[in-house]
Design a protein around this motif. Sequence first.
Motif: not given
Length: 338
Positions: A36-55
């Motif tokens: 979780x920590x690795x993924x969240x750190x990468x997401x923050x660096x890239x500015x990634x936000x999950x798409x709830x509608x797509x999910x």
Amino acid sequence: MKSAPRAQDVADLAQVSQSAVSRTFTPGASVSEEMRSKVLAAAQRLGYRPNALARSLITRQSRIVALVMSYLENQFYPLVIEKLSQKLQKEGYHVLMFIADIDEGADGVLADILQYQVDGIVLASTMLSPTLAKSCSDLGVPVVQFNRISDLAGLTRYATSSVTSDNAVGGRLAAELFVARGYERIAFLAGLEDSSTSLERERGFTEALADLGSDLAYRDTGHYSFQCAQDAVRRLFDRADRPDALFVANDHMAIAAMDVLRLELGLQVPDEVGIIGFDDVPQAAWGAYQLTTVSQRVQPMVDATVALLLEQMCGEVHAREIVVPCTLIERKTVRAAT
């Protein structure tokens, strides 16, 4: 325009699988803290936000619960919205609120509700009709009634559940206190004539009075409205043998009643007239009112409602009726014990 980062981009940067990214952003999914920590750190660096509608298109779950109300005038229901939203958010769901016409009930907004592909529906301060129950049952959308029960013909075939306070016991507690404090000409101010909560409160109240050798002297209806409640109180007290005690179906109307009795009619509360409400909204404890009232336990009611929804959204669809105990909170609107 710069394209938005994708889940695969996060996976590549974190050096994990795309499914690990998906699990990290899926409420309740199993993922290690290191991952979780690795993924969240990468997401923050890239500015990634999950798409709830797509999910939701993939999972066929919107993670949305519809909350339907007919009015918000009653101070009890903003508390319900707050507690229910917080509880559902902790479970990974979000509330989409609909205001239904008080005469049509939830049926008037049914089409709007269902087009959002909601996972469940909570009905509060509005009634469940056979039409709505059938539509939701056919679509597999669970419905839980909050602070309401329905005994309409045809509803028994649908797995609809309810969570209420023990309204009849609350009415009984009010009657016992009035009689114990020496009140004799006791009146009841109802909410709506077809409201299960008001009917149960009145039933418990009148049955307890009869058991104690007393009678209900007068009654009127306030339609759960501040203005209508004031008008009803004026009618009730426009007589020579006016009531000396008034049990009101909710605090909102009880506060309206106190304003009329004290400010318009010049009556002393509680010496000349005692008042008991129902709900225990925050305003009931304000220094200007100090209202004696039957307290509904909002958090246990919300917890039970969410538990029922989660059960039914997981496929355990069995109609259940949960009754939460209530208590009487004595303040300054009933004579003190002697």
